[in-house]
Design a protein around this motif. Sequence first.
Motif, PDB file in Angstrom:
ATOM      1  N   HIS A   1      -6.418   0.115   4.243  1.00  0.00           N
ATOM      2  CA  HIS A   1      -7.085   0.843   3.302  1.00  0.00           C
ATOM      3  C   HIS A   1      -8.208   1.681   3.793  1.00  0.00           C
ATOM      4  N   ASN A   2      -8.767   1.463   4.658  1.00  0.00           N
ATOM      5  CA  ASN A   2      -9.737   2.311   5.422  1.00  0.00           C
ATOM      6  C   ASN A   2      -8.992   3.334   6.010  1.00  0.00           C
ATOM      7  N   SER A   3      -7.798   2.930   6.890  1.00  0.00           N
ATOM      8  CA  SER A   3      -6.950   3.936   7.675  1.00  0.00           C
ATOM      9  C   SER A   3      -6.619   5.127   6.733  1.00  0.00           C
ATOM     10  N   ILE A   4      -6.084   4.656   5.719  1.00  0.00           N
ATOM     11  CA  ILE A   4      -5.577   5.576   4.576  1.00  0.00           C
ATOM     12  C   ILE A   4      -6.566   6.467   4.072  1.00  0.00           C
ATOM     13  N   LYS A   5      -7.854   5.694   3.724  1.00  0.00           N
ATOM     14  CA  LYS A   5      -8.825   6.352   3.043  1.00  0.00           C
ATOM     15  C   LYS A   5      -9.327   7.610   3.841  1.00  0.00           C
ATOM     16  N   PHE A   6      -9.517   7.442   5.144  1.00  0.00           N
ATOM     17  CA  PHE A   6     -10.133   8.405   5.960  1.00  0.00           C
ATOM     18  C   PHE A   6      -9.136   9.204   6.929  1.00  0.00           C
ATOM     19  N   THR A   7      -7.882   9.088   6.751  1.00  0.00           N
ATOM     20  CA  THR A   7      -6.897   9.867   7.240  1.00  0.00           C
ATOM     21  C   THR A   7      -6.606  10.882   6.429  1.00  0.00           C
ATOM     22  N   PRO A   8      -6.616  12.392   6.953  1.00  0.00           N
ATOM     23  CA  PRO A   8      -6.295  13.610   6.063  1.00  0.00           C
ATOM     24  C   PRO A   8      -4.708  13.338   6.013  1.00  0.00           C
ATOM     25  N   SER A   9      -4.233  14.068   4.866  1.00  0.00           N
ATOM     26  CA  SER A   9      -2.637  14.369   4.370  1.00  0.00           C
ATOM     27  C   SER A   9      -2.049  14.782   5.453  1.00  0.00           C
ATOM     28  N   GLN A  10      -0.775  14.300   5.744  1.00  0.00           N
ATOM     29  CA  GLN A  10      -0.071  14.291   6.640  1.00  0.00           C
ATOM     30  C   GLN A  10      -0.294  13.858   8.190  1.00  0.00           C
ATOM     31  N   GLY A  11      -1.311  13.006   7.958  1.00  0.00           N
ATOM     32  CA  GLY A  11      -1.579  12.189   9.218  1.00  0.00           C
ATOM     33  C   GLY A  11      -0.647  11.067   9.484  1.00  0.00           C
ATOM     34  N   MET A  12      -1.081  10.146  10.466  1.00  0.00           N
ATOM     35  CA  MET A  12      -0.550   9.187  10.930  1.00  0.00           C
ATOM     36  C   MET A  12      -1.169   7.828  11.236  1.00  0.00           C
ATOM     37  N   ILE A  13      -0.657   6.889  10.847  1.00  0.00           N
ATOM     38  CA  ILE A  13      -1.218   5.420  11.100  1.00  0.00           C
ATOM     39  C   ILE A  13      -0.228   4.504  11.830  1.00  0.00           C
ATOM     40  N   ARG A  14      -0.646   3.870  12.721  1.00  0.00           N
ATOM     41  CA  ARG A  14       0.083   2.971  13.787  1.00  0.00           C
ATOM     42  C   ARG A  14      -0.390   1.668  13.765  1.00  0.00           C
ATOM     43  N   VAL A  15       0.790   0.713  13.468  1.00  0.00           N
ATOM     44  CA  VAL A  15       0.376  -0.727  13.647  1.00  0.00           C
ATOM     45  C   VAL A  15       1.214  -1.414  14.731  1.00  0.00           C
ATOM     46  N   HIS A  16       0.212  -1.952  15.527  1.00  0.00           N
ATOM     47  CA  HIS A  16       1.207  -2.465  16.651  1.00  0.00           C
ATOM     48  C   HIS A  16       0.720  -4.098  16.863  1.00  0.00           C
ATOM     49  N   LEU A  17       1.636  -4.836  16.933  1.00  0.00           N
ATOM     50  CA  LEU A  17       1.394  -6.432  17.188  1.00  0.00           C
ATOM     51  C   LEU A  17       2.183  -6.807  18.580  1.00  0.00           C
ATOM     52  N   GLU A  18       1.364  -7.620  19.514  1.00  0.00           N
ATOM     53  CA  GLU A  18       2.128  -7.988  20.462  1.00  0.00           C
ATOM     54  C   GLU A  18       1.504  -9.194  20.875  1.00  0.00           C
TER      55      GLU A  18
ATOM     56  N   CYS B   1       0.811  -1.223   0.099  1.00  0.00           N
ATOM     57  CA  CYS B   1       0.023  -0.100  -0.014  1.00  0.00           C
ATOM     58  C   CYS B   1       0.926   1.233   0.073  1.00  0.00           C
ATOM     59  N   GLU B   2       2.103   1.195  -0.134  1.00  0.00           N
ATOM     60  CA  GLU B   2       2.968   2.265   0.151  1.00  0.00           C
ATOM     61  C   GLU B   2       2.716   3.489  -1.076  1.00  0.00           C
ATOM     62  N   PRO B   3       2.378   3.118  -2.356  1.00  0.00           N
ATOM     63  CA  PRO B   3       1.874   4.242  -3.165  1.00  0.00           C
ATOM     64  C   PRO B   3       0.834   5.069  -2.629  1.00  0.00           C
ATOM     65  N   LEU B   4      -0.236   4.412  -1.883  1.00  0.00           N
ATOM     66  CA  LEU B   4      -1.469   5.068  -1.286  1.00  0.00           C
ATOM     67  C   LEU B   4      -0.825   6.293  -0.179  1.00  0.00           C
ATOM     68  N   TRP B   5      -0.185   5.510   0.681  1.00  0.00           N
ATOM     69  CA  TRP B   5       0.028   6.416   1.997  1.00  0.00           C
ATOM     70  C   TRP B   5       1.054   7.429   1.633  1.00  0.00           C
ATOM     71  N   LEU B   6       2.172   7.068   0.709  1.00  0.00           N
ATOM     72  CA  LEU B   6       3.217   8.166   0.486  1.00  0.00           C
ATOM     73  C   LEU B   6       2.316   9.334  -0.426  1.00  0.00           C
ATOM     74  N   GLU B   7       1.186   8.830  -1.233  1.00  0.00           N
ATOM     75  CA  GLU B   7       0.695   9.816  -2.176  1.00  0.00           C
ATOM     76  C   GLU B   7      -0.071  10.905  -1.036  1.00  0.00           C
ATOM     77  N   LYS B   8      -0.542  10.759   0.216  1.00  0.00           N
ATOM     78  CA  LYS B   8      -1.020  11.448   1.183  1.00  0.00           C
ATOM     79  C   LYS B   8      -0.067  11.888   2.133  1.00  0.00           C
ATOM     80  N   GLY B   9       1.117  11.674   2.042  1.00  0.00           N
ATOM     81  CA  GLY B   9       2.189  12.002   2.863  1.00  0.00           C
ATOM     82  C   GLY B   9       1.684  11.669   4.456  1.00  0.00           C
ATOM     83  N   LEU B  10       1.710  10.444   4.400  1.00  0.00           N
ATOM     84  CA  LEU B  10       1.167   9.929   5.767  1.00  0.00           C
ATOM     85  C   LEU B  10       2.393   9.231   6.447  1.00  0.00           C
ATOM     86  N   GLU B  11       2.408   9.405   7.813  1.00  0.00           N
ATOM     87  CA  GLU B  11       3.499   8.756   8.610  1.00  0.00           C
ATOM     88  C   GLU B  11       3.231   7.496   9.375  1.00  0.00           C
ATOM     89  N   LEU B  12       3.990   6.605   9.143  1.00  0.00           N
ATOM     90  CA  LEU B  12       3.799   5.183   9.576  1.00  0.00           C
ATOM     91  C   LEU B  12       4.498   5.008  10.843  1.00  0.00           C
TER      92      LEU B  12
END
Length: 345
Positions: free
Chosen positions: A251-268, A215-226
């Motif tokens: 995809h939902n996180s990317i779709k509904f997060t404005p540009s320059q926003g952040m997405i966190r993925v945590h697994l434990e 999904c890198e092209p999608l979140w890079l396009e919106k300038g999202l930080e991961l």
Amino acid sequence: MKVKRFFLHLFGVCFFIVFVSLGFSAGYFIVSGIYRLFHLHTSDYLRHMAEVVSSLLTMAFVGLLISLFTNSKRHNLFHEILDALSRIAKGDFNVYLDLKVGRENQFTKLIDHINHMAKQLKQLEEMRQEFISNVSHEIQSPLTSIMGFAQALQYDQLTKEERNHYLSIIETESRRLSKLSDNLMKLTSLESKHHPFDRHSYRLDQQIRTIILACEPLWLEKGLELDVSMEKAIIIADEDLMSQVWTNLFHNSIKFTPSQGMIRVHLEKVDDKTIVKISDTGIGISKKDQIHVFERFYKADKARDRSKGGSGLGLSIVKKIIEMHEGTILVESEEGKGTTFTITL
């Protein structure tokens, strides 16, 4: 339960004693009345025998009346039950049997089961009608757009830019229809219990990392930080189905997060459980909408979802797949601050 049974037996014994006493009393008064009326004089033995016979006949007559009354009520009960079943068989689920049959027995259980069955069938019918209505609505919208712009293309005065714009809209709406059809078939297949279900051991952290990179092209396009933090986790699951879960949520996180926003993925790993959290700093979901987000076709903001091509089926598919793996999915969100989906496997 034993105390209740004891009192029932005690009541039955008392009733029998009273019934026999009343029967013999009635026999005595009947014979005495006949003797006085006709001025009869017989031996005491014959008189006592007459009283016994009269008492037995009186009790038999009363018993017959009770039996006829009970059979009449039972006949009415069977008639009501058969009528209710006939109505249900014809598709009328507005059935409720409010029949008083005394203490709990096989008839009260049968009536309760019929009422429960009618209630469940009514709910299923309402869900079916709502589902058909939603499908019709979702199909009608892109079809209307396709028909309208197809008619517009018939005008010769259109410029090349206008024609390409209309064709682009027709292509987008056609893809929406195709995606809707694909999701409907997928959801139907998952719920049919005949969907291929291939569990095997694999690295969950590697799977999620691969999907993030895809999904890198999608979140890079919106300038999202991961912000990705994942422990090594091996699970036994259907890899293809679980891939749909992570793809949809990401995809939902990317779709509904404005540009320059952040997405966190945590697994434990916690004991024998694997917990995955996908968070974003997006627009969020209201408290009122959070309890409905996993329902088919539900959209917190219908206009916004339509502009983004959503069908309202994605989270329903996600929840179904998680349930097939005996896991849970929860949503926490605050409007304007973001959303977190927590999956426990």
